[in-house]
Design an enzyme around this catalytic site. Structure first.
Site, PDB file in Angstrom:
ATOM      1  N   LYS A  20       0.663  -1.275  -0.112  1.00  0.00           N
ATOM      2  CA  LYS A  20      -0.133   0.005   0.119  1.00  0.00           C
ATOM      3  C   LYS A  20       0.913   1.299  -0.001  1.00  0.00           C
ATOM      4  O   LYS A  20       0.690   2.025  -0.848  1.00  0.00           O
ATOM      5  CB  LYS A  20      -0.868  -0.018   1.174  1.00  0.00           C
ATOM      6  N   ILE A 430     -26.803  13.069   3.421  1.00  0.00           N
ATOM      7  CA  ILE A 430     -26.801  11.625   3.921  1.00  0.00           C
ATOM      8  C   ILE A 430     -26.290  11.484   5.210  1.00  0.00           C
ATOM      9  O   ILE A 430     -26.349  10.426   5.916  1.00  0.00           O
ATOM     10  CB  ILE A 430     -26.043  10.816   2.799  1.00  0.00           C
ATOM     11  N   SER A 432     -22.810  12.230   6.789  1.00  0.00           N
ATOM     12  CA  SER A 432     -21.333  13.029   7.074  1.00  0.00           C
ATOM     13  C   SER A 432     -20.828  14.313   6.183  1.00  0.00           C
ATOM     14  O   SER A 432     -21.305  14.390   4.909  1.00  0.00           O
ATOM     15  CB  SER A 432     -20.239  11.740   6.835  1.00  0.00           C
ATOM     16  N   CYS A 515      -7.340  -0.864   2.544  1.00  0.00           N
ATOM     17  CA  CYS A 515      -7.601  -2.022   3.445  1.00  0.00           C
ATOM     18  C   CYS A 515      -8.663  -1.732   4.608  1.00  0.00           C
ATOM     19  O   CYS A 515      -8.771  -0.431   4.880  1.00  0.00           O
ATOM     20  CB  CYS A 515      -6.355  -2.243   4.082  1.00  0.00           C
ATOM     21  N   ASP A 598     -28.660   3.894   8.665  1.00  0.00           N
ATOM     22  CA  ASP A 598     -28.146   3.357   7.226  1.00  0.00           C
ATOM     23  C   ASP A 598     -28.037   1.761   7.035  1.00  0.00           C
ATOM     24  O   ASP A 598     -27.572   1.324   7.850  1.00  0.00           O
ATOM     25  CB  ASP A 598     -26.613   4.029   7.160  1.00  0.00           C
ATOM     26  N   HIS A 693     -18.530  11.101  -5.690  1.00  0.00           N
ATOM     27  CA  HIS A 693     -17.372  10.718  -5.830  1.00  0.00           C
ATOM     28  C   HIS A 693     -16.537  11.239  -6.698  1.00  0.00           C
ATOM     29  O   HIS A 693     -15.411  11.034  -6.788  1.00  0.00           O
ATOM     30  CB  HIS A 693     -17.517   9.062  -6.533  1.00  0.00           C
ATOM     31  N   CYS A 725     -24.506   9.997  -1.395  1.00  0.00           N
ATOM     32  CA  CYS A 725     -23.996   9.260  -0.305  1.00  0.00           C
ATOM     33  C   CYS A 725     -23.336  10.328   0.688  1.00  0.00           C
ATOM     34  O   CYS A 725     -23.268  11.691   0.509  1.00  0.00           O
ATOM     35  CB  CYS A 725     -22.973   8.213  -0.733  1.00  0.00           C
TER      36      CYS A 725
HETATM   37  N1  GLN Z   1     -24.266   8.264   7.075  1.00  0.00           N
HETATM   38  C1  GLN Z   1     -23.143   7.719   6.288  1.00  0.00           C
HETATM   39  C2  GLN Z   1     -22.334   9.025   5.784  1.00  0.00           C
HETATM   40  O1  GLN Z   1     -22.878   9.927   5.476  1.00  0.00           O
HETATM   41  C3  GLN Z   1     -23.618   6.966   5.436  1.00  0.00           C
HETATM   42  C4  GLN Z   1     -22.501   6.295   4.641  1.00  0.00           C
HETATM   43  C5  GLN Z   1     -22.681   5.190   3.648  1.00  0.00           C
HETATM   44  O2  GLN Z   1     -23.535   5.046   3.247  1.00  0.00           O
HETATM   45  N2  GLN Z   1     -21.887   4.649   2.962  1.00  0.00           N
HETATM   46  O3  GLN Z   1     -21.178   8.805   5.744  1.00  0.00           O
HETATM   47 ZN    ZN Z   2     -24.147   5.960   1.045  1.00  0.00          ZN
END
Ligand code: GLN
Ligand code: ZN
Length: 760
Positions: A20, A430, A432, A515, A598, A693, A725
């Site tokens: 890594k 969502i 974070s 990882c 979630d 992303h 997300c």
């Molecule tokens: N509540 C989480 C976030 O916003 C959901 C993350 C996820 O779905 N992978 O980070």
């Molecule tokens: Zn998500």
């Protein structure tokens, strides 16, 4: 008689994640590729030696990869999509395919069967010229031979390669079989030049997934053809993670040398073994993907059972799958009450070797007998551990008075609308927000004892203040606290729940150089005290808008952990759900009106075999419903899932009965929403309109377009507007304009909607 041993594949990232580090330094242009190669050579050598010293007979080469073995196979076959074809440098091209390069977008990545390992999905097209590049395969063989190890060569089989590929024209990928088989044959001819005879292990895990009508007729023909390439090659065809009885029957009638089967996760592999009486059977009895030590007695029983159909000298003891899915070694773990019950990759190699010795011997010595006796025990039977049993959990689960919420969505939504009074197309996120370097430093300082818990809490509060103020300023409707106190959505809860153990070095490769360190669920799960109430209440005190409570669901916690195997997964999920339902009750008591649970990993827990899906769906669904059962009708329950392809599982999603479901659609396209319309899904949906992303902030016009497109399929009265997300991997400079534009675009559409409804 000495029974032989085989290891399917060994972890490659390095005991201290050396690979890594080397890769990431190379990507950051800090070192040349020569240095990555040098690091890789050191690792390979070490792991070949280690397996040899443990007395393993069949040690793999080509299990190594700089990124992913499917990607290696593409390189080997020259299955390079056009957008990368112009990159002359081999290494540059390889990593561009995996990671994109500014000009060309990265290839898609997806989960390797039901594991958390991700592979790169091949993109095949008619104009591709498949051509052999055997260099990696042959050079690794020679490298091992130079230190005295004659390896078996691992190669992803042609049928699995194709089964996992997508095609440019959307057609069936098996149409390329006649083009790639000759390349595989050529490869075998090259391999045959290496030695007097060479073992080749073709990995064909696609055989375990209810082999399709398209694939079944190809199995025999393909392996007859490959076996004819050279008399010097002994072919092993290996599957794992489930049974592959259909394929085994067909393979028996080809000239291959051996069949590798997973007898732990594929119990039905015991059936009909008689047909394989002329083959060597690579017997997967040491668990390659969970971390518990082997029950030698149970394994020996399995070997005896196989011996009823297969002559003893044709039985080879092995792991259930590649050890890629196991952490490296226990020797770096601190002492703990559960340590002696664990086995990581290095220990599993020893177990395979020991089992073969035990199975070989006609009369066991006293020491051997006591070894077997001792391995039978688990934490439950260890009076010294005192760790596993919590009778209160069992009692409560036996006497549950409420296992799901009251009321139908229709009944609840009236109460929720009245209470929340949200505009049409409510906006939210969502959970974070960006994890800043300052936050990471505070967390690591706190863990190291450099700052006190009071000091750490000040940092978290500062973050929440800023995060809430920003959301107020841009005008989001339902706010979040931003999850600054969480490093990882499972780890955070695992650390606060009882029954979880955290390893120090239990890293497992997830994709590329990434990882993860999954927690170990070893005991009954319970919640000693509230886990999130303090932070959510603090955040709520900073705003009049609703603040979402934020929890990770029971199925996701389960699917992203190493799970104890003395009780069923269903039972463990129920325990986690019970603990979460207490949290839901406490949040509600604290005045929280919306709680998101979630289930990012709900779908990846689906069994590989159709016949097992119903059972999974039932208990996974029950666990989710139990987790939210404490929510009263006016409390709005959200759930979030990181994907949007709900085909085939929509009925289950419906039955989860979350009031609102947020999903990923910005990246995967709007057409996947159709399934919600077709099934007349009743509850609210928040289709992602912002691809998190990508670092790019979409403009107001782009957001408008995305939202309008969703409105073509979804009911405006039941639609939310949100990103795909969580935003934790982005930075504030990217997130701020994006959310601002998202809210602004929503506001303009909202006005139009209201104007139209005024007129009507
Ligand atoms: N509540 C989480 C976030 O916003 C959901 C993350 C996820 O779905 N992978 O980070
Ligand atoms: Zn998500």
């Amino acid at each position: 008689m000495t029974i032989k041993t085989l290891i399917n594949g060994f972890p490659r990232i390095g005991e201290n994640r050396e690979l890594k580090k080397a890769l990431e330094n190379y990507w950051a242009h800090k070192v040349s590729f020569d240095e990555v190669e040098a690091a890789a050579r050191v690792l390979r050598k070490k792991y070949w030696r280690l397996q040899k010293d443990a007395g393993i007979d069949f040690i793999s080469s080509n299990d190594f990869s700089f990124y992913d073995n499917m990607l290696d196979t593409m390189a080997m076959l020259n299955a390079v999509p056009e957008r990368f074809a112009g990159i002359a440098d081999k290494n540059e091209r390889y990593f561009a395919m995996a990671r994109g390069n500014g000009k060309a977008a990265a290839m898609e990545m997806t989960k390797w069967f039901n594991t958390n390992y991700h592979f790169i999905v091949p993109e095949l097209s008619d104009d591709m010229v498949f051509q052999l590049d055997p260099a990696k395969v042959t050079s690794e063989y020679r490298e091992a031979r130079d230190i005295g190890v004659r390896t078996k060569i691992n190669i992803i089989g042609p049928l699995t390669f194709l089964a996992l590929s997508k095609t440019k024209d959307g057609g069936d990928s098996f149409k390329y079989l006649h083009k790639i088989t000759p390349v595989y044959k050529r490869l075998l001819e090259e391999i045959a030049k290496l030695d007097e005879f060479v073992y080749v292990q073709f990995d064909e895990p696609a055989f375990v997934k209810n082999p399709s009508d398209a694939m079944l007729p190809l199995i025999q023909a393909t392996y007859r053809e490959l076996a004819s390439a050279s008399g010097r090659i002994k072919i092993i065809v290996t599957s794992y993670f489930e049974h592959s009885t259909e394929a085994t029957k067909l393979l028996c009638d080809t000239p291959i040398w051996g069949v590798g089967l997973d007898f732990l996760y594929g119990k039905r592999n015991f059936e009909g073994l008689e047909c394989a009486a002329s083959k060597y059977i690579i017997t997967g009895v040491v668990d390659g993907r969970n971390i518990w030590r082997n029950d030698l007695c149970a394994s020996l029983e399995m070997l005896e059972r196989i011996n009823k159909a297969i002559p003893k000298e044709q039985i080879i003891v092995s792991t259930s799958c590649s050890l890629l899915h196991s952490p490296y070694s226990l020797k770096n773990e601190p002492e703990s009450a559960i340590k002696k019950y664990l086995a990581f990759a290095c220990e599993k190699v020893e177990e395979v070797s020991l089992l073969a010795r035990l199975f070989s011997s006609d009369s066991l010595s006293e020491t051997e007998k006591s070894l077997i006796e001792e391995s039978k025990g688990n934490l439950l039977s260890d009076p010294n551990s005192g760790l596993i049993k919590n009778n209160r959990v069992e009692d409560r689960l036996a006497k549950l008075s409420r296992t799901s919420r009251k009321g139908t969505y229709a009944e609840r939504s009236v109460l929720q609308k009245e209470r929340l009074n949200l505009p049409v197309l409510p906006t939210t996120t969502i959970g974070s927000f960006p994890q800043t370097p300052a936050l990471r430093k505070a967390r690591s300082d706190y863990r190291k004892g450099v700052i006190s818990s009071a000091g750490y809490e000040i940092e978290i509060k500062k973050y929440i203040d800023h995060c809430v103020a920003f959301q107020e300023e841009v005008g989001l409707d339902v706010l979040v606290h931003g999850e600054p106190e969480r490093n990882d959505m499972v780890e955070y809860f695992g650390e606060l729940l009882e029954g979880f153990h955290f390893t120090k070095n239990g890293w497992v490769q997830s994709y590329g150089s990434r990882c993860v360190k999954p927690p170990v669920i070893f005991g009954d799960v319970s919640r000693p005290e509230p886990m999130t109430v303090k932070w959510i209440s603090y955040a709520q005190s900073k705003t009049k808008k609703p603040m979402k409570g934020m929890l990770t669901g029971p199925v996701t916690i389960l699917n992203w952990s190493f799970v104890r195997n003395d009780i069923t997964r269903a039972e463990v999920a129920r325990q986690i759900a019970l603990a979460l339902s207490d949290e839901v009750a406490d949040l509600q008591k604290a005045g929280v009106t919306i709680i998101q649970v979630d289930e990012a990993a709900f779908r990846e827990g689906y069994p590989l075999r159709k016949e097992n899906i119903g059972e999974y769906e039932q208990w996974a669904l029950e666990a989710f419903r139990l987790a939210v059962s404490a929510a009263d009708m006016p409390t709005q329950i959200h759930t979030h899932m990181c994907y949007s392809d709900f085909n085939g599982i929509i009925k289950t999603i419906e039955a989860m009965d979350a009031d609102a479901l947020t999903i990923e659609t910005a990246r995967s396209g709007n057409k996947l929403l159709k399934v919600f319309k077709e099934t007349a899904y009743q509850n609210e949906i928040g289709p992602g309109v912002y691809d998190i992303h990508s670092p790019r902030a979409p403009s107001v016009a782009e957001f408008r377009e995305q939202i309008m497109a969703r409105l073509e399929t979804l009911d405006k009265k039941k639609m939310w507007v949100n990103p795909d997300c969580g935003l934790k991997t982005r930075n504030w400079e990217e997130v701020k304009p994006a959310l601002r534009n998202m809210v602004e675009a929503t506001a303009t559409i909202r006005k139009e909607i209201l104007r139209v409804s005024d007129m009507s």
